[in-house]
Each structure stands twice: as C-alpha cells, then as structure tokens.
Design a protein around this motif. Structure first.
Motif, PDB file in Angstrom:
ATOM      1  N   GLU A 245       0.824  -1.198   0.000  1.00 20.92           N
ATOM      2  CA  GLU A 245       0.000   0.000   0.000  1.00 20.92           C
ATOM      3  C   GLU A 245       0.866   1.259   0.000  1.00 20.92           C
ATOM      4  OE1 GLU A 245      -3.185   0.234  -0.315  1.00 20.92           O
ATOM      5  OE2 GLU A 245      -3.713  -1.901  -0.135  1.00 20.92           O
ATOM      6  N   VAL A 246       0.541   2.175  -0.904  1.00 23.36           N
ATOM      7  CA  VAL A 246       1.278   3.441  -0.996  1.00 23.36           C
ATOM      8  C   VAL A 246       1.235   4.203   0.321  1.00 23.36           C
ATOM      9  CG1 VAL A 246       1.305   5.716  -2.113  1.00 23.36           C
ATOM     10  CG2 VAL A 246       0.926   3.656  -3.478  1.00 23.36           C
ATOM     11  N   LEU A 247       0.078   4.193   0.976  1.00 23.67           N
ATOM     12  CA  LEU A 247      -0.094   4.925   2.230  1.00 23.67           C
ATOM     13  C   LEU A 247       0.957   4.523   3.261  1.00 23.67           C
ATOM     14  CD1 LEU A 247      -1.996   6.865   3.875  1.00 23.67           C
ATOM     15  CD2 LEU A 247      -3.197   4.805   4.623  1.00 23.67           C
ATOM     16  N   ASP A 277       5.167   4.917  -7.386  1.00 20.66           N
ATOM     17  CA  ASP A 277       4.253   5.999  -7.033  1.00 20.66           C
ATOM     18  C   ASP A 277       5.006   7.323  -6.949  1.00 20.66           C
ATOM     19  OD1 ASP A 277       1.448   6.742  -5.851  1.00 20.66           O
ATOM     20  OD2 ASP A 277       2.917   7.661  -4.520  1.00 20.66           O
ATOM     21  N   HIS A 433      -9.166  12.263   3.900  1.00 20.64           N
ATOM     22  CA  HIS A 433      -7.835  11.804   4.281  1.00 20.64           C
ATOM     23  C   HIS A 433      -7.144  12.716   5.283  1.00 20.64           C
ATOM     24  CE1 HIS A 433      -6.999  14.638   0.947  1.00 20.64           C
ATOM     25  NE2 HIS A 433      -5.882  14.907   1.602  1.00 20.64           N
ATOM     26  N   ASP A 445      -8.983  12.973  -2.667  1.00 19.17           N
ATOM     27  CA  ASP A 445      -7.858  12.137  -3.089  1.00 19.17           C
ATOM     28  C   ASP A 445      -8.268  10.676  -3.015  1.00 19.17           C
ATOM     29  OD1 ASP A 445      -5.555  10.716  -3.505  1.00 19.17           O
ATOM     30  OD2 ASP A 445      -4.534  11.398  -1.701  1.00 19.17           O
ATOM     31  N   THR A 447      -6.666   8.074  -3.474  1.00 17.44           N
ATOM     32  CA  THR A 447      -5.647   7.190  -2.890  1.00 17.44           C
ATOM     33  C   THR A 447      -5.624   7.264  -1.372  1.00 17.44           C
ATOM     34  OG1 THR A 447      -3.805   8.778  -2.844  1.00 17.44           O
ATOM     35  CG2 THR A 447      -4.234   7.653  -4.936  1.00 17.44           C
ATOM     36  N   THR A 449      -3.871   9.213   0.366  1.00 11.76           N
ATOM     37  CA  THR A 449      -2.528   9.549   0.855  1.00 11.76           C
ATOM     38  C   THR A 449      -2.316  11.052   1.003  1.00 11.76           C
ATOM     39  OG1 THR A 449      -1.607   9.702  -1.385  1.00 11.76           O
ATOM     40  CG2 THR A 449      -1.594   7.520  -0.337  1.00 11.76           C
ATOM     41  N   GLY A 452      -2.818  12.176  -4.117  1.00  9.64           N
ATOM     42  CA  GLY A 452      -3.540  11.799  -5.321  1.00  9.64           C
ATOM     43  C   GLY A 452      -4.356  12.930  -5.915  1.00  9.64           C
TER      44      GLY A 452
END
Length: 531
Positions: A245-247, A277, A433, A445, A447, A449, A452
């Motif tokens: 996961e990018v987060l 990413d 977020h 966003d 994503t 995060t 995004g």
C-alpha cells in the motif's frame, strides 16, 4: 522604511477613521513576527470594538513572539471563542511552561475551539519542557476528553496523553485499550501515543499494528517508529517500506525525522527514489533534503528526470524546493533550469518562479510559459455560464450530510471542475484523508494519501472572499496546482485569504463537518441547480 510595507501599516493603524479599516490593517500584521508588529497590535487587544480586538489577537497569535505571552494569556478569557482559541494555539508555539496552568483552566471553558487548541498547546509545551506535568484533576479531564464522542476533542487528547509518565496506570490503560481494540483515527493516534510513551515496552502493540490488515493501522505503526531507538525501529521500517500500500510506504518516509534518521535509513530512501508511485518518490526527495548536503543533488536530478512522464508534479515540486535550500551549490541552479524546460506548463512556471526569486535570475530572460487553452472560446463561455448558475452540492457521509453553496461568480472554473468531477462520481466513496481539529477537513484524493488527484491541474481563482467558518477552498501544493482536493474550514483562517481559491460556503450541516473524523468516507456527492 522597510520595503515589505510593515512600517507603513504600523503608521496607518492609529489614523484609521473607523474600526473596519483598523481591523483589516491589524489583521494583516500577522505576516510579520517582530517587536514592531507586536507593539502595534498589543494596545488594540483590549479595544472596545470586538472586530479590532479579534484582529489584534489574531496577529499576535499567528506568529507569536515572547513579548506577547502576557497578552495572549489574557486573551484566553476573550468573549470571542475564536480569539481565545488562537491565543491558546500561540501559547503552545511559544512553549513556556508558565502557560500550563491557564491552558489547563481553559479545558473547563466548554468552548470547543478553545478546548481543542488548549489540548494541542499543552502537548507542545510538555514536549518542550520534559519533567513538567499537569495537576491530577487536569489529567482526569484530559482522560475524559480522550473518550469524547467528538473526534475533534478525542484525537488531540489522545496525542496529549503520550506526554504523561508511562507508569501512570490510568493513562496506560486508556491508551492500550484504544490502541489494541479501537477503531479508525482514534486507534491510529492511540497506537502512536502508546509507543511514544512506552517505547520498546509497547512491542506487542507495534507487532500487531505492523501486521494489521488495515493499511491505515500499518501506516500508524510506521509513524510511531519515530519514537523508537534506531536499532529497534530498523526491522519494522524494512518490513513496512516494502508494503503493497502506498499509504504505508509513504508513512515510512514521511516519519524519518532529522538528518540522523535519514542517514541511518539511506538504503530505504534511495530505493524509494524508484518507487512506482510519484508521491513516494517525492517523499524520498524531501527526506534527502533533510541532509542539507549538496552531494544529494545528482540523485535529485535523476528523480526529476524519472518523473518527466508523471501526471503528478509532486517530484518536480520537491526537487525545486530542495534546490532552493541548496542554491549555493552549482548543480542546484542547473536542475531548476532543467525543470524550466519541462513540457509541463505548471512545472516550468514553478521553476521560473524559483529561478527569479531564489536564484535571482533575470526575469526578462525567462519568458513565462503560457498555459494552452484546452477548449474553444464557446466551450469556455458555456462553462462560465453553467458555473455561475445557483448550484449546490449535497455531500453525504455516515455522520450525516452537509450542503455546499458554490461561489460561481468568483471562481467559475473551479466550480465547473468540482461539478464535473462530482457528476462523474469521482468523490463517491473517497476517504476524508485529512482532519486537523479546529482547522480543516480535506477530501478529494482517491488514494487516501494526500498526494492523489485527477491527473491534471487547474488555475487558481483568487478573490476577496474570506476564509470564515465553513468556507470551501481548493487544496494546493504551490501556485496553480489545484485539481480535485478540497477542504472545509472549522473556524476562521484569515492567513489563507487570497492564497487559496474560495469556491463555496457551507449552507447547512456545519455540525456534520465538525463531527467528521479522518478516515470517514464520503458516500455520495449530488449537485443540483437551485432557483
């Protein structure tokens, strides 16, 4: 006279013919942080006119200096809740332990903005003054807030609890309970707090969090590693830096605090420079920037080149920022000059701005890249006409719904962009977020995060509309970088005025906005045209 206008403002304030212009000038003094601005604002902190008083306190609070401590302490009792809350925030920035008593007393005020900012301020002061504490009755009050139904109170209280002794049984039990069995943002914050308080003794909670199925909990585990000794944190960072996961990967990089942490994890940072990413790559560039070492510039240059095909400008923005910090090194200017040649108009314009302001390049020798219109004049005319209709958006969440009334006359293109995205269901199901208590909630966003967006940027549409409570604005990472992320203010935020596009105002449901917690999702956004 100083060229930044401060002298002229200070001289004009007592000459104002009425309270309104005096208040406007006083409020503008927040941009300065020196004895002259403080001396000019201080007499008006007790002015008979409420607008003048509020403006003076705001300026003293936004960039506080030590000589304002007494005035700010008095302002905690202001009848204006926002002024009192700003004073509390400022006392936290100053970090003097003498403010602990007055801020502790403010917890009994019953005024949510003041209580929220007092909790945040107490955490900052206790962090800066190890060995200090609060009385038992104040501690009991904070423990009660940690379980409050209002997340804007519970979250800062849970952060504050990390400053108490790890041997305090009541504090330890509350943090452990929420860290292991809580939900949402509260669990994440409690997890970080319990690890901050107990360090290696919180291994059970950290082990469970780093392997949790919820990526937001794994991201919280990555955040908490900043409180562990490097050797203890290292295995967890290695594990989480490879998370799918990018987060989570982003949290590992964002929480490398200080040059020593970056040096000790340099392999992870260097590896992240090639992450798929762009937000993670930008975070890696920013982490390298903490080293304040010109030897990183070749890596920054490579990252900028690699980002050429990115839809997001994040890496370029980070690279330009690092080069400004290291502008005395010869390669820094060359990197920004390369960015100026980017085919992306936004990146080229940001690079030009940097070359002119930071590197003192000749403005005339650097033509400003022009945005190319993507539509015909007739298309723009139709868009403007549509945005200027009386449009509203109903935003549904699990905690209720709120309605936005758009400012189509002042920000027609921004409104049109939001409406188009909303009608395409872009916001439906997207997590909120970012929630900063007594400041903003932020969404847009997919994503989750904060990096995004829709894959394009829109121009700023700045206007005199102020950022009052419930104002809706576009989030930015630099001039003209808006896209899909938007925010709503919990309280007046004059320092945002004319810097971020205002494109709406909450027409109903501000109480819902105030209840929203980070991680809540928007269920649906419905745009309608009103008479």
């Amino acid at each position: 006279q100083r060229g930044d206008g401060e002298d002229a403002l200070v001289a004009a304030i007592p000459k104002a013919a009425s309270p309104e212009p005096r208040a406007a000038m006083l409020q503008s003094l927040w941009r300065y942080s020196d004895s002259a601005s403080a001396a000019a604002a201080t007499p008006y902190a007790s002015d008979p006119d409420p607008k003048v008083r509020a403006a003076a306190v705001y300026s003293l609070s936004r960039k506080p200096i030590e000589s304002s401590q007494a005035v700010l302490t008095t302002a905690l009792s202001s009848t204006d809740a926002d002024s009192a809350a700003m004073a509390a925030r400022a006392l936290g920035i100053l970090g003097k332990k003498e403010a602990i008593g007055p801020l502790g007393a403010a917890l009994d005020s019953g005024r949510t903005p003041l209580v929220v900012n007092s909790l945040v301020a107490l955490e900052a002061i206790l962090e800066k003054n190890p060995g200090t504490g609060v009385t038992d009755d104040r501690k009991a009050k904070i423990l009660a807030f940690a379980g409050d139904a209002n997340g804007n109170l519970a979250v800062p209280a849970l952060v504050l609890l990390r400053q108490f002794e790890a041997t305090d049984r009541d504090v330890r039990q509350r943090l452990w309970s929420i860290a292991l069995t809580g939900e949402g943002r509260r669990r994440q914050v409690a997890l970080v707090s319990v690890i901050a308080a107990l360090r290696e003794r919180a291994k059970e909670a950290l082990d469970r969090a780093s392997q949790a199925p919820d990526p937001t909990v794994r991201a919280a585990a990555a955040e908490a590693l900043a409180f562990l000794p490097s050797a203890a944190a290292r295995p967890y960072r290695q594990q989480l830096a490879g998370d799918k996961e990018v987060l989570v990967r982003l949290a590992v990089l964002s929480n490398l605090k200080g040059p020593a942490a970056v040096r000790e994890n340099r392999d992870l940072v260097n590896s992240a420079l090639t992450d798929p990413d762009p937000g993670v790559r930008a975070a890696a560039v920013e982490a390298l920037g903490q080293l304040d070492d010109a030897s990183i510039l070749p890596l920054v240059s490579d990252a900028l080149t690699r980002s050429a095909a990115d839809a997001s400008p994040d890496v370029a923005i980070a690279a330009i920022g690092i080069c400004e910090k290291l502008r005395s090194a010869a390669p820094a200017r060359a990197i920004v000059e390369a960015a100026y040649k980017s085919p992306k108009t936004l990146v080229a314009r940001l690079a030009r701005r940097s070359l002119v302001l930071a590197f003192r390049a000749d403005r005339a020798s650097l033509p400003a890249p022009e945005y190319k219109p993507g539509r015909s004049a007739a298309d723009y005319a139709a868009t403007l006409a549509g945005a200027r209709k009386s449009l509203t958006a109903r935003v549904e969440t699990a905690r209720g719904e709120f309605t936005i009334r758009f400012a189509g006359r002042e920000a027609p293109m921004t409104v049109a962009n939001f409406v188009k995205l909303a009608r395409a269901k872009y916001f439906d199901g997207v997590p909120i977020h970012r929630v900063v208590p007594n400041f903003v909630i932020q969404d847009g966003d997919p994503t989750g995060t904060g990096n995004g967006g829709p894959g394009f940027e829109i121009r700023d549409e700045l206007s005199p509309l102020p950022y009052d409570r419930g104002t809706v604005g576009m989030a930015l990472s630099g001039p003209d970088t808006g896209g899909s992320q938007w925010f709503v203010t919990h309280s007046p935020q004059p320092h945002l005025n004319s810097l971020y596009t205002v494109f709406g105002q909450i027409a109903s449901g501000q109480d819902v906005v105030d209840r929203i917690e980070q991680g809540d999702r928007i269920t649906r956004v419905t745009v309608t045209e009103s008479p």
